[in-house]
Design a protein around this motif. Structure first.
Motif, PDB file in Angstrom:
ATOM      1  N   VAL A  88       7.637  -5.664   7.810  1.00  0.00           N
ATOM      2  CA  VAL A  88       7.383  -5.341   6.605  1.00  0.00           C
ATOM      3  C   VAL A  88       8.709  -4.953   6.464  1.00  0.00           C
ATOM      4  O   VAL A  88      10.146  -5.276   7.206  1.00  0.00           O
ATOM      5  CB  VAL A  88       7.127  -2.930   7.477  1.00  0.00           C
ATOM      6  N   PHE A  89       9.503  -5.486   4.670  1.00  0.00           N
ATOM      7  CA  PHE A  89      10.486  -5.346   4.398  1.00  0.00           C
ATOM      8  C   PHE A  89      10.698  -4.963   3.405  1.00  0.00           C
ATOM      9  O   PHE A  89      12.192  -4.842   3.245  1.00  0.00           O
ATOM     10  CB  PHE A  89      10.691  -7.403   4.798  1.00  0.00           C
ATOM     11  N   ALA A 139      -2.026  -0.291   9.584  1.00  0.00           N
ATOM     12  CA  ALA A 139      -2.089   0.623  11.008  1.00  0.00           C
ATOM     13  C   ALA A 139      -0.546   1.177  11.304  1.00  0.00           C
ATOM     14  O   ALA A 139      -0.088   2.063  11.545  1.00  0.00           O
ATOM     15  CB  ALA A 139      -2.134  -1.111  12.498  1.00  0.00           C
ATOM     16  N   PHE A 140       0.935  -0.065  10.563  1.00  0.00           N
ATOM     17  CA  PHE A 140       1.817   0.584  10.716  1.00  0.00           C
ATOM     18  C   PHE A 140       1.924   2.500   9.954  1.00  0.00           C
ATOM     19  O   PHE A 140       2.818   2.800  10.270  1.00  0.00           O
ATOM     20  CB  PHE A 140       3.078  -0.418   9.315  1.00  0.00           C
ATOM     21  N   HIS A 141       1.553   2.667   9.439  1.00  0.00           N
ATOM     22  CA  HIS A 141       0.945   3.489   8.372  1.00  0.00           C
ATOM     23  C   HIS A 141       1.107   5.114   9.296  1.00  0.00           C
ATOM     24  O   HIS A 141       1.042   5.503   9.275  1.00  0.00           O
ATOM     25  CB  HIS A 141       0.862   3.789   6.977  1.00  0.00           C
ATOM     26  N   ASP A 147       1.288  -1.216  -0.046  1.00  0.00           N
ATOM     27  CA  ASP A 147      -0.367   0.027   0.233  1.00  0.00           C
ATOM     28  C   ASP A 147       1.185   1.368  -0.566  1.00  0.00           C
ATOM     29  O   ASP A 147       1.738   1.588   0.895  1.00  0.00           O
ATOM     30  CB  ASP A 147      -0.769  -0.004   1.351  1.00  0.00           C
ATOM     31  N   MET A 148       0.236   2.491  -0.179  1.00  0.00           N
ATOM     32  CA  MET A 148       1.098   3.694  -0.878  1.00  0.00           C
ATOM     33  C   MET A 148       0.119   4.568   0.646  1.00  0.00           C
ATOM     34  O   MET A 148      -0.677   4.819   0.420  1.00  0.00           O
ATOM     35  CB  MET A 148       1.142   4.123  -1.926  1.00  0.00           C
ATOM     36  N   THR A 152       5.066   0.336   1.073  1.00  0.00           N
ATOM     37  CA  THR A 152       5.711  -0.687   1.530  1.00  0.00           C
ATOM     38  C   THR A 152       5.047  -1.536   1.375  1.00  0.00           C
ATOM     39  O   THR A 152       3.385  -2.134   0.644  1.00  0.00           O
ATOM     40  CB  THR A 152       4.567  -0.103   3.010  1.00  0.00           C
ATOM     41  N   ILE A 153       5.845  -2.612   1.595  1.00  0.00           N
ATOM     42  CA  ILE A 153       5.550  -3.780   1.546  1.00  0.00           C
ATOM     43  C   ILE A 153       5.799  -4.699   2.756  1.00  0.00           C
ATOM     44  O   ILE A 153       6.648  -4.767   3.538  1.00  0.00           O
ATOM     45  CB  ILE A 153       6.129  -4.830   0.643  1.00  0.00           C
TER      46      ILE A 153
END
Length: 187
Positions: free
Chosen positions: A41-42, A164-166, A16-17, A32-33
Motif C-alpha cells: 500500500v503506498f 484483505a488489507f481492508h 478501492d474504496m 487505498t492504492i
C-alpha cells in the motif's frame, strides 16, 4: 516508496474504496492504492462524504487524490485494477488511464448468490439447455453490461490483497462504530 515507484517504467496498481458504515450512507471512506506486483500500500486517502456531496462521490474523490499524488511524484501508471464504479470508469476513460476490472467484483455483481457452488464430475449433472436455471444463467451472462465488463477483466492482477488489507482495517475501525474525522484518520 514513491521515489522507487517513480524510478520504475510503468506501475500496475489496484484501487478501492472502503466505506466506514454498512450500506450506502457512509460518513467516511478510505481509498487505498496498492502496487499489485508486491501488495504494498503506498497511498490511503480518507474522504468525508459531506466534503464531496455524498457518499457516492467519495470513491472518485479518493481516486483523484491518489492519482494526483502519483502525478506529483512522477509515477507512470501502466494500468489500474478497480471495481466497476461508474464515475471511476468515466473519469479513467476521460483521463486515458487503462482500467481493468477485478474478476471478483464481476462475479459478485453478476451471478453470485444464484445457487451454492457444487463441484461434480458426473456429466449427467450438468445444466440442461432450456431449463429455468439454464435460461436464468444465460440471461445474466448475455447481459450487455456483463459482456462489456468481461472484455475489461484484468488478465494478470486482482485486488484480493487490497480487500484483505481492508479487512484488517476493520479491526481498528469497525463499520458499526462512528469516530470523528481525526479518529478515523488515525485508525
Amino acid at each position: 516508496m514513491l521515489q522507487k515507484l517513480h524510478e520504475e517504467e510503468k506501475v500496475v496498481v489496484g484501487g478501492d474504496m472502503r466505506a466506514f458504515s454498512p450500506g450506502h450512507s457512509a460518513k467516511f471512506g478510505s481509498y487505498t492504492i496498492m502496487k499489485l506486483e508486491n501488495n504494498k500500500v503506498f497511498d490511503l486517502q480518507l474522504v468525508q462524504s459531506n466534503e464531496v456531496g455524498g457518499s457516492y462521490h467519495m470513491e472518485l474523490e479518493g481516486l483523484k487524490r491518489s492519482l494526483e499524488l502519483l502525478k506529483e511524484r512522477g509515477v507512470t501508471l501502466d494500468c489500474i485494477v478497480t471495481d466497476r464504479h461508474l464515475s471511476v470508469q468515466k473519469f479513467l476513460s476521460e483521463s486515458s488511464i487503462t482500467q481493468f476490472f477485478d474478476v471478483w467484483h464481476i462475479e459478485k455483481g453478476g451471478t453470485g448468490g444464484l445457487h451454492p457452488l457444487h463441484i461434480t464430475t458426473d456429466k449427467r449433472k450438468w445444466m440442461a439447455a432450456g431449463t429455468p436455471a439454464f435460461c436464468k444463467l444465460e440471461k445474466i451472462l448475455s447481459n450487455k453490461r456483463i459482456l462489456k465488463a468481461v472484455a475489461k477483466l484484468s488478465p494478470h492482477h486482482q485486488t484480493s490483497s487490497l480487500e484483505a488489507f481492508h479487512s484488517i482495517i476493520l479491526r481498528f475501525a469497525p463499520k458499526n462504530v462512528v469516530f470523528p474525522f481525526l479518529g478515523m484518520f488515525y485508525r
